[in-house]
Design a protein around this motif. Structure first.
Motif, PDB file in Angstrom:
ATOM      1  N   VAL A 160      -9.764   1.072  -2.653  1.00  5.05           N
ATOM      2  CA  VAL A 160     -10.871   2.031  -2.548  1.00  5.05           C
ATOM      3  C   VAL A 160     -10.788   2.770  -1.224  1.00  5.05           C
ATOM      4  O   VAL A 160     -10.846   4.005  -1.161  1.00  5.05           O
ATOM      5  N   GLN A 161     -10.643   2.025  -0.135  1.00  6.13           N
ATOM      6  CA  GLN A 161     -10.557   2.634   1.191  1.00  6.13           C
ATOM      7  C   GLN A 161      -9.310   3.501   1.338  1.00  6.13           C
ATOM      8  O   GLN A 161      -9.313   4.484   2.082  1.00  6.13           O
ATOM      9  N   LEU A 162      -8.260   3.163   0.607  1.00  3.42           N
ATOM     10  CA  LEU A 162      -7.046   3.966   0.630  1.00  3.42           C
ATOM     11  C   LEU A 162      -7.177   5.234  -0.221  1.00  3.42           C
ATOM     12  O   LEU A 162      -6.307   6.099  -0.187  1.00  3.42           O
ATOM     13  N   GLY A 163      -8.260   5.338  -0.992  1.00  3.56           N
ATOM     14  CA  GLY A 163      -8.495   6.508  -1.828  1.00  3.56           C
ATOM     15  C   GLY A 163      -7.671   6.539  -3.098  1.00  3.56           C
ATOM     16  O   GLY A 163      -7.505   7.598  -3.717  1.00  3.56           O
ATOM     17  N   LEU A 164      -7.173   5.375  -3.537  1.00  2.00           N
ATOM     18  CA  LEU A 164      -6.316   5.326  -4.719  1.00  2.00           C
ATOM     19  C   LEU A 164      -7.070   4.995  -5.999  1.00  2.00           C
ATOM     20  O   LEU A 164      -6.544   5.204  -7.099  1.00  2.00           O
ATOM     21  N   VAL A 165      -8.284   4.443  -5.873  1.00  2.71           N
ATOM     22  CA  VAL A 165      -9.126   4.161  -7.036  1.00  2.71           C
ATOM     23  C   VAL A 165     -10.562   4.562  -6.716  1.00  2.71           C
ATOM     24  O   VAL A 165     -10.940   4.680  -5.545  1.00  2.71           O
ATOM     25  N   ASN A 166     -11.353   4.751  -7.770  1.00  2.20           N
ATOM     26  CA  ASN A 166     -12.757   5.136  -7.582  1.00  2.20           C
ATOM     27  C   ASN A 166     -13.611   3.965  -7.101  1.00  2.20           C
ATOM     28  O   ASN A 166     -14.474   4.130  -6.241  1.00  2.20           O
ATOM     29  N   SER A 167     -13.369   2.798  -7.683  1.00  5.13           N
ATOM     30  CA  SER A 167     -14.109   1.597  -7.301  1.00  5.13           C
ATOM     31  C   SER A 167     -13.311   0.396  -7.779  1.00  5.13           C
ATOM     32  O   SER A 167     -12.387   0.519  -8.584  1.00  5.13           O
ATOM     33  N   SER A 195       0.823  -1.219   0.000  1.00  5.64           N
ATOM     34  CA  SER A 195       0.000   0.000   0.000  1.00  5.64           C
ATOM     35  C   SER A 195       0.850   1.259   0.000  1.00  5.64           C
ATOM     36  O   SER A 195       0.556   2.219  -0.713  1.00  5.64           O
ATOM     37  N   VAL A 196       1.932   1.268   0.792  1.00  2.18           N
ATOM     38  CA  VAL A 196       2.770   2.470   0.845  1.00  2.18           C
ATOM     39  C   VAL A 196       3.494   2.690  -0.480  1.00  2.18           C
ATOM     40  O   VAL A 196       3.722   3.830  -0.898  1.00  2.18           O
ATOM     41  N   GLY A 197       3.849   1.614  -1.157  1.00  2.03           N
ATOM     42  CA  GLY A 197       4.453   1.741  -2.482  1.00  2.03           C
ATOM     43  C   GLY A 197       3.467   2.292  -3.491  1.00  2.03           C
ATOM     44  O   GLY A 197       3.816   3.142  -4.325  1.00  2.03           O
ATOM     45  N   ALA A 198       2.222   1.803  -3.431  1.00  5.61           N
ATOM     46  CA  ALA A 198       1.185   2.293  -4.331  1.00  5.61           C
ATOM     47  C   ALA A 198       0.902   3.772  -4.095  1.00  5.61           C
ATOM     48  O   ALA A 198       0.735   4.548  -5.046  1.00  5.61           O
ATOM     49  N   GLU A 199       0.859   4.179  -2.823  1.00  5.45           N
ATOM     50  CA  GLU A 199       0.617   5.585  -2.497  1.00  5.45           C
ATOM     51  C   GLU A 199       1.756   6.468  -3.008  1.00  5.45           C
ATOM     52  O   GLU A 199       1.520   7.551  -3.559  1.00  5.45           O
ATOM     53  N   ALA A 200       2.994   6.001  -2.849  1.00  9.62           N
ATOM     54  CA  ALA A 200       4.145   6.777  -3.309  1.00  9.62           C
ATOM     55  C   ALA A 200       4.129   6.922  -4.823  1.00  9.62           C
ATOM     56  O   ALA A 200       4.407   8.006  -5.363  1.00  9.62           O
ATOM     57  N   ALA A 201       3.804   5.844  -5.523  1.00 11.66           N
ATOM     58  CA  ALA A 201       3.758   5.899  -6.980  1.00 11.66           C
ATOM     59  C   ALA A 201       2.640   6.826  -7.462  1.00 11.66           C
ATOM     60  O   ALA A 201       2.821   7.626  -8.384  1.00 11.66           O
ATOM     61  N   LYS A 202       1.487   6.717  -6.821  1.00  8.17           N
ATOM     62  CA  LYS A 202       0.345   7.550  -7.204  1.00  8.17           C
ATOM     63  C   LYS A 202       0.635   9.033  -6.959  1.00  8.17           C
ATOM     64  O   LYS A 202       0.245   9.895  -7.766  1.00  8.17           O
ATOM     65  N   ASP A 203       1.349   9.332  -5.882  1.00  6.88           N
ATOM     66  CA  ASP A 203       1.707  10.725  -5.595  1.00  6.88           C
ATOM     67  C   ASP A 203       2.727  11.259  -6.591  1.00  6.88           C
ATOM     68  O   ASP A 203       2.797  12.467  -6.824  1.00  6.88           O
ATOM     69  N   ALA A 204       3.515  10.352  -7.171  1.00  9.72           N
ATOM     70  CA  ALA A 204       4.600  10.773  -8.061  1.00  9.72           C
ATOM     71  C   ALA A 204       4.149  11.037  -9.483  1.00  9.72           C
ATOM     72  O   ALA A 204       4.801  11.806 -10.205  1.00  9.72           O
ATOM     73  N   THR A 205       3.056  10.406  -9.908  1.00  7.55           N
ATOM     74  CA  THR A 205       2.641  10.567 -11.307  1.00  7.55           C
ATOM     75  C   THR A 205       1.142  10.355 -11.480  1.00  7.55           C
ATOM     76  O   THR A 205       0.551   9.503 -10.808  1.00  7.55           O
ATOM     77  N   ILE A 206       0.573  11.116 -12.381  1.00 10.11           N
ATOM     78  CA  ILE A 206      -0.832  10.920 -12.757  1.00 10.11           C
ATOM     79  C   ILE A 206      -0.933  10.435 -14.186  1.00 10.11           C
ATOM     80  O   ILE A 206      -2.042  10.266 -14.715  1.00 10.11           O
ATOM     81  N   ASN A 265      -4.887   6.380 -13.147  1.00  8.90           N
ATOM     82  CA  ASN A 265      -3.752   5.651 -13.732  1.00  8.90           C
ATOM     83  C   ASN A 265      -3.285   4.473 -12.883  1.00  8.90           C
ATOM     84  O   ASN A 265      -2.194   3.955 -13.100  1.00  8.90           O
ATOM     85  N   LEU A 266      -4.122   4.044 -11.908  1.00  9.35           N
ATOM     86  CA  LEU A 266      -3.697   2.955 -11.020  1.00  9.35           C
ATOM     87  C   LEU A 266      -4.774   1.880 -10.905  1.00  9.35           C
ATOM     88  O   LEU A 266      -5.967   2.183 -10.791  1.00  9.35           O
ATOM     89  N   THR A 267      -4.327   0.642 -10.931  1.00 12.39           N
ATOM     90  CA  THR A 267      -5.168  -0.515 -10.630  1.00 12.39           C
ATOM     91  C   THR A 267      -4.287  -1.525  -9.913  1.00 12.39           C
ATOM     92  O   THR A 267      -3.125  -1.240  -9.640  1.00 12.39           O
ATOM     93  N   GLY A 268      -4.831  -2.688  -9.579  1.00  9.68           N
ATOM     94  CA  GLY A 268      -3.948  -3.627  -8.901  1.00  9.68           C
ATOM     95  C   GLY A 268      -4.614  -4.839  -8.306  1.00  9.68           C
ATOM     96  O   GLY A 268      -5.786  -5.139  -8.576  1.00  9.68           O
ATOM     97  N   PHE A 269      -3.844  -5.508  -7.453  1.00  5.83           N
ATOM     98  CA  PHE A 269      -4.222  -6.799  -6.889  1.00  5.83           C
ATOM     99  C   PHE A 269      -4.101  -6.743  -5.371  1.00  5.83           C
ATOM    100  O   PHE A 269      -3.016  -6.589  -4.817  1.00  5.83           O
ATOM    101  N   ILE A 270      -5.239  -6.871  -4.713  1.00  9.99           N
ATOM    102  CA  ILE A 270      -5.321  -6.748  -3.259  1.00  9.99           C
ATOM    103  C   ILE A 270      -4.874  -8.045  -2.591  1.00  9.99           C
ATOM    104  O   ILE A 270      -5.251  -9.140  -3.025  1.00  9.99           O
ATOM    105  N   ALA A 271      -4.069  -7.901  -1.552  1.00 12.67           N
ATOM    106  CA  ALA A 271      -3.676  -9.056  -0.738  1.00 12.67           C
ATOM    107  C   ALA A 271      -4.341  -9.021   0.629  1.00 12.67           C
ATOM    108  O   ALA A 271      -4.415 -10.039   1.306  1.00 12.67           O
TER     109      ALA A 271
END
Length: 329
Positions: A125-132, A101-112, A139-145
Motif C-alpha cells: 500500500v505504501q509503495l503505491g502498488l495496491v489500493n488496500s 519490492s523492486v521486483g514488484a515495481e518492475a513487474a507492475k510497470d511492465a504490465t497492467i 493486477n498485483l497482490t502478494g505477501f509482505i515480508a
C-alpha cells in the motif's frame, strides 16, 4: 557436462538474448507458465525458489510436467529488473512471481494485464502498488515480508550478545523504502542505548565493496544490517567480509545465518514464497489478484550460528540461545 553448458541451463537458458528467449517460450507454450523475476541469482535465491516449488507441489504442480517456470535473474543488478520484466511480458507468461519490492515495481510497470504475485516485499500500500491490503485492485497482490519493528529487536539482540558495545555500524541501501522505515526504528533504539552509529550506504556492488573497506578501517564493535533486496542478494559477500573482519553482526533473515552470519532475526522470506504459490494456483484456476487480499508476515524466527560465534570468540548467553528458533552448530 561442460561447465559452460551447465551454467546456461540454470535459470532457463540465461545466456540467450532476451528477445530470442521470449520467442522460444511462446513457441513452446503448452503448459501454464510462471514468470520468475527476482533481484538475485540462483544461488542467493535457492531457499526462496525451493520454498516456492514446495508450495507448487503442495497444490499438485510438478515443474516440467503440468507447469513451467520461466526464470529471469537480475544477479544483484537492480537496474536490470525493468527489462527482465518486459521480457516476461513478451514471453506471454500466465502469471509473474515478483520477488522483493523492486521486483514488484518492475513487474507492475511492465504490465497492467498479466497477474502478478509479489513475495518477500515491503508494504504494498505504501509503495503505491495496491489500493488496500484487503482489496488490492489491479493486477498485483502478494505477501509482505517487511516488519520494520524487527530492526529494533536486532539492535537489542546484538546488545544482549555484546553488552559493552558502543560503536555500531549500520549497513543499508538508502534508496530502499523498507530500509528507511527500519532505520527510523533502529535509530530510536540506538539513541536510547547510547550507541554511536555510523551509516554505510550500499546501493550496488561497487558501492558495497567500498563501504566494506570503510567498515574494516573503522572497526566498529557491532554491525546491524537493514533489509532490502540488493543486500539480500549480496549477502554472501557481506557475511564473508564481516567474518574475516571479526565484526559481530546481526541480520534480518535466516539466509544470512545459514550462509555463515552470526545471528539473524526477522520474518521468513522463504515462507512468503511458499505461500505465494497458493495464490499462483488460484490465479491459474481463474482467480484475480484484485480479489486476493495482500497477506502480512506470519512467521518470525531467530537463528544463531554457533560456529561463527565460536570462530569470533563469542560466548552466546544461554538466555539468547533459549529463545532461538534454530541454532546452527
Amino acid at each position: 557436462m561442460k561447465r559452460r553448458y551447465f551454467i546456461a541451463l540454470i535459470g532457463g537458458a540465461a545466456g540467450w538474448p532476451l528477445a530470442a528467449r521470449a520467442q522460444q517460450v511462446i513457441a513452446d507454450k503448452k503448459l501454464p507458465i510462471v514468470g520468475w523475476l527476482v533481484t538475485g541469482s540462483p544461488t542467493s535465491y535457492q531457499h526462496s525458489l525451493s520454498a516456492f516449488r514446495d508450495g507448487l507441489a503442495a497444490a499438485g504442480y510438478r515443474e516440467g510436467q503440468n507447469i513451467r517456470i520461466e526464470y529471469r535473474w537480475a544477479e544483484g543488478k537492480v537496474s536490470r529488473l525493468p527489462e527482465l520484466a518486459r521480457d516476461l511480458v513478451r514471453a506471454q507468461v500466465d502469471v509473474i512471481l515478483a520477488g522483493g519490492s523492486v521486483g514488484a515495481e518492475a513487474a507492475k510497470d511492465a504490465t497492467i494485464s498479466i497477474p502478478i504475485v509479489a513475495a518477500g516485499v515491503g508494504d504494498l500500500v505504501q509503495l503505491g502498488l495496491v489500493n488496500s491490503l484487503a482489496h488490492p485492485g489491479g493486477n498485483l497482490t502478494g505477501f509482505i515480508a517487511a516488519a520494520p519493528e524487527t530492526a529494533a529487536k536486532r539492535f537489542q539482540m546484538i546488545k544482549e550478545l555484546m553488552p559493552k558495545a558502543k560503536r555500531a555500524a549500520v549497513l543499508w541501501n538508502p534508496t530502499s523504502y523498507n530500509a528507511q522505515l527500519e532505520w527510523k526504528v533502529a535509530r530510536g533504539f540506538a539513541e536510547t542505548n547510547d550507541f554511536i552509529v555510523t551509516l554505510y550506504d550500499a546501493r550496488d556492488f561497487p558501492e558495497l565493496s567500498t563501504v566494506l573497506d570503510q567498515v574494516k578501517q573503522s572497526a566498529p564493535d557491532v554491525l546491524v544490517n537493514l533489509n532490502d533486496p540488493f543486500l539480500f542478494a549480496a549477502r554472501k559477500l557481506v557475511v564473508d567480509s564481516l567474518r574475516v573482519m571479526r565484526v559481530p553482526a546481526v541480520y534480518g533473515y535466516r539466509e544470512y545465518a545459514e550462509d555463515g552470519g552470526l545471528m539473524s532475526y526477522g520474518t521468513s522470506i522463504a515462507d512468503t514464497y511458499r505461500r505465494a504459490a497458493q495464490y499462483v494456483d488460484r490465479i491459474l484456476k481463474g482467480g484475480a489478484p484484485a480479489d486476493l487480499p495482500v497477506q502480512l508476515p506470519t512467521k518470525f524466527e531467530l537463528v544463531i550460528n554457533l560456529q561463527t560465534a565460536k570462530a569470533l570468540g563469542i560466548d552466546v548467553p544461554a538466555t539468547l540461545l533459549a529463545r532461538a528458533d534454530e541454532v546452527i552448530e
